[in-house]
Design a protein around this motif. Structure first.
Motif, PDB file in Angstrom:
ATOM      1  N   TRP A   1      35.311  35.888  29.486  1.00  0.00           N
ATOM      2  CA  TRP A   1      35.893  37.191  29.801  1.00  0.00           C
ATOM      3  C   TRP A   1      34.796  38.233  30.014  1.00  0.00           C
ATOM      4  O   TRP A   1      34.911  39.090  30.903  1.00  0.00           O
TER       5      TRP A   1
ATOM      6  N   GLU B   1      33.591  37.902  33.446  1.00  0.00           N
ATOM      7  CA  GLU B   1      34.618  38.410  34.364  1.00  0.00           C
ATOM      8  C   GLU B   1      34.655  39.939  34.368  1.00  0.00           C
ATOM      9  O   GLU B   1      34.844  40.573  35.416  1.00  0.00           O
TER      10      GLU B   1
ATOM     11  N   ARG C   1      41.616  38.889  25.324  1.00  0.00           N
ATOM     12  CA  ARG C   1      42.004  39.018  26.725  1.00  0.00           C
ATOM     13  C   ARG C   1      41.774  37.742  27.528  1.00  0.00           C
ATOM     14  O   ARG C   1      42.368  37.579  28.599  1.00  0.00           O
ATOM     15  N   HIS C   2      40.924  36.884  27.022  1.00  0.00           N
ATOM     16  CA  HIS C   2      40.652  35.646  27.743  1.00  0.00           C
ATOM     17  C   HIS C   2      41.920  34.840  27.991  1.00  0.00           C
ATOM     18  O   HIS C   2      42.065  34.179  29.022  1.00  0.00           O
ATOM     19  N   GLU C   3      42.843  34.926  27.052  1.00  0.00           N
ATOM     20  CA  GLU C   3      44.075  34.140  27.152  1.00  0.00           C
ATOM     21  C   GLU C   3      44.845  34.419  28.437  1.00  0.00           C
ATOM     22  O   GLU C   3      45.535  33.538  28.963  1.00  0.00           O
ATOM     23  N   THR C   4      44.746  35.632  28.961  1.00  0.00           N
ATOM     24  CA  THR C   4      45.530  36.004  30.141  1.00  0.00           C
ATOM     25  C   THR C   4      44.672  36.127  31.402  1.00  0.00           C
ATOM     26  O   THR C   4      45.145  36.657  32.411  1.00  0.00           O
ATOM     27  N   GLN C   5      43.439  35.630  31.368  1.00  0.00           N
ATOM     28  CA  GLN C   5      42.631  35.637  32.582  1.00  0.00           C
ATOM     29  C   GLN C   5      43.293  34.785  33.660  1.00  0.00           C
ATOM     30  O   GLN C   5      43.859  33.723  33.376  1.00  0.00           O
ATOM     31  N   TYR C   6      43.175  35.226  34.914  1.00  0.00           N
ATOM     32  CA  TYR C   6      43.844  34.519  36.008  1.00  0.00           C
ATOM     33  C   TYR C   6      43.224  33.141  36.237  1.00  0.00           C
ATOM     34  O   TYR C   6      43.936  32.147  36.421  1.00  0.00           O
ATOM     35  N   THR C   7      41.898  33.068  36.255  1.00  0.00           N
ATOM     36  CA  THR C   7      41.203  31.775  36.376  1.00  0.00           C
ATOM     37  C   THR C   7      40.303  31.590  35.166  1.00  0.00           C
ATOM     38  O   THR C   7      39.660  32.530  34.703  1.00  0.00           O
ATOM     39  N   ARG C   8      40.260  30.343  34.677  1.00  0.00           N
ATOM     40  CA  ARG C   8      39.464  30.063  33.479  1.00  0.00           C
ATOM     41  C   ARG C   8      38.825  28.681  33.591  1.00  0.00           C
ATOM     42  O   ARG C   8      39.462  27.737  34.054  1.00  0.00           O
TER      43      ARG C   8
END
Length: 246
Positions: free
Chosen positions: A50, A53, A235-242
């Motif tokens: 994150w 990002e 916030r990482h949980e809702t990142q669009y690409t991971r």
């Protein structure tokens, strides 16, 4: 009989070799904290994904700054304190204290994904130790933790049972954690291998100082001030690409 050979050419005494027990302890510690040890550490970034990002980490210098803060004022220091206190409790076979510390360590994780990260690695570490490196007393101390088995608890417990000194365990633990963070950052920024090693070298005094401080700390000294890192973990949980799981 005298000799005219310069002092620096006179053969020096060989350093003492490691004893069998010392060699075995070093072998185990290097194995357990190697990137090749299958605890799945490569799947997690501890919120670094994150931070990349969001633009907080963009190069080797900003990665170094971020990790330095995580070590000295964040999860790094806290996990080191847990390693130290678990190691001492397990060495003393103090099951009550061990359970309390294990429960505190599990509750101290600030986000769901970080909880998944440290709990998954802790369970994997224990299961592999049971399978390949079992030892008298290990099962009882694992049971004393009552299911609360995050990664620093697992490392401290297994190392203590195998009589590996705390100082070696601590610095090996921090080297493993820092190396994994750098590996994640290298893939995400991305960085080359040389820059990654420069970051690892630059963090050496930070790692050593944090390990020394963690060994001297009480549980009352626990605390984190790396709020941006904690927010990144959430916030990482809702990142669009991971690429990573945390």
């Amino acid at each position: 009989m005298t000799t005219s050979r310069p002092a620096d050419l006179v053969p020096q005494a060989e350093p003492a070799a490691l004893s069998a027990d010392e060699g075995a302890a070093l072998y185990r510690l290097m194995t357990w904290l190697s990137p090749a040890f299958p605890v799945g550490a490569f799947s997690y970034s501890s919120g670094i994904e994150w931070a990349v990002e969001a633009g907080d980490i963009v190069d080797a210098a900003t990665l170094q700054d971020w990790l330095s803060s995580m070590l000295t004022d964040g999860s790094g220091f806290c996990d080191g304190v847990f390693v130290a206190h678990v190691h001492r409790a397990a060495s003393d076979r103090d099951e009550k204290t061990l359970r309390e510390i294990a429960e505190l360590a599990a509750a101290f994780v600030p986000s769901k994904e970080r909880q998944l990260e440290t709990a998954s690695q802790g369970r994997a570490f224990i299961e592999i130790a049971r399978s390949a490196w079992n030892h008298d007393g290990l099962e009882r101390l694992i049971a004393a933790c009552d299911g609360a088995m995050v990664y620093p608890v697992a490392v401290g417990l297994v190392s203590a049972v195998h009589k590996i000194p705390l100082s070696a365990t601590m610095h090996g633990f921090f080297h493993a954690v820092t190396s994994n963070w750098i590996s994640a950052g290298a893939r995400l920024v991305p960085l080359g291998q040389t820059d990654s090693q420069r970051v690892l070298a630059a963090l050496e005094p930070v790692v050593v100082a944090t390990g020394t401080r963690a060994m001297a700390a009480s549980l009352d000294d626990l605390g984190s001030a790396t709020f941006r890192s904690d927010i990144g973990g959430m916030r990482h949980e809702t990142q669009y690409t991971r690429l990573f799981r945390s």
